[in-house]
Design a protein around this motif. Structure first.
Motif, PDB file in Angstrom:
ATOM      1  N   ARG A  60      38.791  51.713  41.845  1.00 45.48           N
ATOM      2  CA  ARG A  60      39.714  52.017  40.747  1.00 45.48           C
ATOM      3  C   ARG A  60      39.590  50.884  39.781  1.00 45.48           C
ATOM      4  N   LEU A  61      39.193  49.619  40.215  1.00 46.42           N
ATOM      5  CA  LEU A  61      39.129  48.501  39.300  1.00 46.42           C
ATOM      6  C   LEU A  61      37.660  48.430  38.830  1.00 46.42           C
ATOM      7  N   GLY A  62      36.964  49.155  39.322  1.00 46.03           N
ATOM      8  CA  GLY A  62      35.458  49.347  38.605  1.00 46.03           C
ATOM      9  C   GLY A  62      34.414  48.258  39.480  1.00 46.03           C
ATOM     10  N   PHE A  63      34.680  47.839  40.586  1.00 44.28           N
ATOM     11  CA  PHE A  63      33.841  47.358  41.566  1.00 44.28           C
ATOM     12  C   PHE A  63      32.898  48.199  41.853  1.00 44.28           C
ATOM     13  N   SER A  64      31.420  47.784  42.190  1.00 36.50           N
ATOM     14  CA  SER A  64      30.575  48.537  42.716  1.00 36.50           C
ATOM     15  C   SER A  64      30.681  48.728  44.194  1.00 36.50           C
ATOM     16  N   LEU A  65      30.019  49.628  44.835  1.00 37.55           N
ATOM     17  CA  LEU A  65      30.058  49.750  46.257  1.00 37.55           C
ATOM     18  C   LEU A  65      29.520  48.536  46.922  1.00 37.55           C
ATOM     19  N   ARG A  66      28.384  47.915  46.179  1.00 39.32           N
ATOM     20  CA  ARG A  66      27.811  46.640  46.764  1.00 39.32           C
ATOM     21  C   ARG A  66      28.988  45.579  46.730  1.00 39.32           C
ATOM     22  N   GLU A  67      29.651  45.431  45.830  1.00 34.82           N
ATOM     23  CA  GLU A  67      30.702  44.518  45.736  1.00 34.82           C
ATOM     24  C   GLU A  67      31.781  44.785  46.878  1.00 34.82           C
ATOM     25  N   ILE A  68      32.235  45.968  46.923  1.00 36.08           N
ATOM     26  CA  ILE A  68      33.261  46.241  47.842  1.00 36.08           C
ATOM     27  C   ILE A  68      32.698  45.960  49.312  1.00 36.08           C
ATOM     28  N   GLU A  69      31.520  46.287  49.368  1.00 32.33           N
ATOM     29  CA  GLU A  69      30.790  45.975  50.742  1.00 32.33           C
ATOM     30  C   GLU A  69      30.807  44.614  50.941  1.00 32.33           C
ATOM     31  N   GLU A  70      30.672  43.791  50.175  1.00 28.05           N
ATOM     32  CA  GLU A  70      30.520  42.133  50.288  1.00 28.05           C
ATOM     33  C   GLU A  70      32.083  41.728  50.499  1.00 28.05           C
ATOM     34  N   PHE A  71      33.125  42.293  49.889  1.00 31.23           N
ATOM     35  CA  PHE A  71      34.306  41.652  50.162  1.00 31.23           C
ATOM     36  C   PHE A  71      35.100  42.053  51.703  1.00 31.23           C
ATOM     37  N   LEU A  72      34.429  43.371  52.059  1.00 27.39           N
ATOM     38  CA  LEU A  72      34.952  43.758  53.391  1.00 27.39           C
ATOM     39  C   LEU A  72      33.855  42.884  54.424  1.00 27.39           C
ATOM     40  N   HIS A  81      40.393  34.227  55.101  1.00 22.60           N
ATOM     41  CA  HIS A  81      40.182  34.658  53.697  1.00 22.60           C
ATOM     42  C   HIS A  81      39.814  33.807  52.689  1.00 22.60           C
ATOM     43  N   VAL A  82      39.575  32.573  52.907  1.00 16.48           N
ATOM     44  CA  VAL A  82      39.202  31.616  52.051  1.00 16.48           C
ATOM     45  C   VAL A  82      37.781  31.928  51.092  1.00 16.48           C
ATOM     46  N   GLU A  83      37.113  32.050  51.700  1.00 21.82           N
ATOM     47  CA  GLU A  83      35.516  32.676  51.033  1.00 21.82           C
ATOM     48  C   GLU A  83      35.904  33.883  50.375  1.00 21.82           C
ATOM     49  N   GLN A  84      36.488  34.806  51.027  1.00 22.98           N
ATOM     50  CA  GLN A  84      36.832  36.123  50.254  1.00 22.98           C
ATOM     51  C   GLN A  84      37.426  36.053  49.011  1.00 22.98           C
ATOM     52  N   MET A  85      38.551  35.132  49.060  1.00 25.19           N
ATOM     53  CA  MET A  85      39.380  35.119  47.826  1.00 25.19           C
ATOM     54  C   MET A  85      38.683  34.372  46.701  1.00 25.19           C
ATOM     55  N   ARG A  86      37.785  33.497  47.167  1.00 21.65           N
ATOM     56  CA  ARG A  86      37.022  32.869  46.164  1.00 21.65           C
ATOM     57  C   ARG A  86      36.030  33.639  45.384  1.00 21.65           C
ATOM     58  N   VAL A  87      35.156  34.710  46.336  1.00 25.30           N
ATOM     59  CA  VAL A  87      34.529  35.594  45.763  1.00 25.30           C
ATOM     60  C   VAL A  87      35.069  36.715  44.958  1.00 25.30           C
ATOM     61  N   LEU A  88      36.342  37.031  45.209  1.00 23.33           N
ATOM     62  CA  LEU A  88      37.302  38.027  44.528  1.00 23.33           C
ATOM     63  C   LEU A  88      37.651  37.639  43.295  1.00 23.33           C
ATOM     64  N   ALA A  89      37.734  36.495  43.274  1.00 23.53           N
ATOM     65  CA  ALA A  89      38.269  35.644  42.155  1.00 23.53           C
ATOM     66  C   ALA A  89      37.183  35.682  41.006  1.00 23.53           C
ATOM     67  N   GLU A  90      35.940  35.417  41.542  1.00 19.54           N
ATOM     68  CA  GLU A  90      34.732  35.176  40.643  1.00 19.54           C
ATOM     69  C   GLU A  90      34.335  36.663  39.970  1.00 19.54           C
ATOM     70  N   ARG A  91      34.698  37.608  40.977  1.00 13.94           N
ATOM     71  CA  ARG A  91      34.276  39.134  40.581  1.00 13.94           C
ATOM     72  C   ARG A  91      35.499  39.597  39.698  1.00 13.94           C
TER      73      ARG A  91
END
Length: 129
Positions: A60-72, A81-91
């Motif tokens: 819904r927020l427009g992230f690609s499937l590749r980006e979503i896979e990376e978050f998961l 979740h530190v690295e996840q939050m860092r990557v999420l903030a960048e994306r």
């Protein structure tokens, strides 16, 4: 799996998320969710339902499937979740920048279309006079 863990069927999960069962099977085929099997039936834990909520929010927020896979993957690898939050903030920053560029382009396009419309109406009015 704990004895008290709530498991739900595919139709129930699909209805609660507002998606089709085909959508759930698509994300299962992609390896993003892993429902358990009871015989031939798929059953979903709270974890899998939560992952689907994250996937749908990401789409819904427009992230690609590749980006979503990376978050998961990061979610699985980093319990704090530190690295996840860092990557999420960048994306998120990248996505905001993309959307702002699109907004600028849309405003320019609307302005240009309104100018063309106005000029066309003026020519119509002059031709009819």
């Amino acid at each position: 799996m704990g004895e008290n863990e709530e498991l739900r069927g595919i139709q129930d999960v699909a209805n609660s998320l507002g998606v089709t069962t085909r959508t759930l099977r698509f994300y299962e085929d992609r390896g993003l969710i892993e429902p358990r099997r009871v015989g031939t039936a798929r059953v979903y834990s709270k974890r899998e339902t939560g992952r689907m909520q994250l996937i749908l929010r990401g789409k819904r927020l427009g992230f690609s499937l590749r980006e979503i896979e990376e978050f998961l993957r990061l979610d699985d690898a980093d319990p704090q979740h530190v690295e996840q939050m860092r990557v999420l903030a960048e994306r998120c920053r990248e996505r905001v920048d993309e959307l702002r560029q699109q907004m600028t382009a849309l405003v320019q396009t609307v302005d240009e279309l309104e100018t063309i419309e106005r000029e066309a109406r003026e020519r119509i009015a002059k031709a009819g006079a």
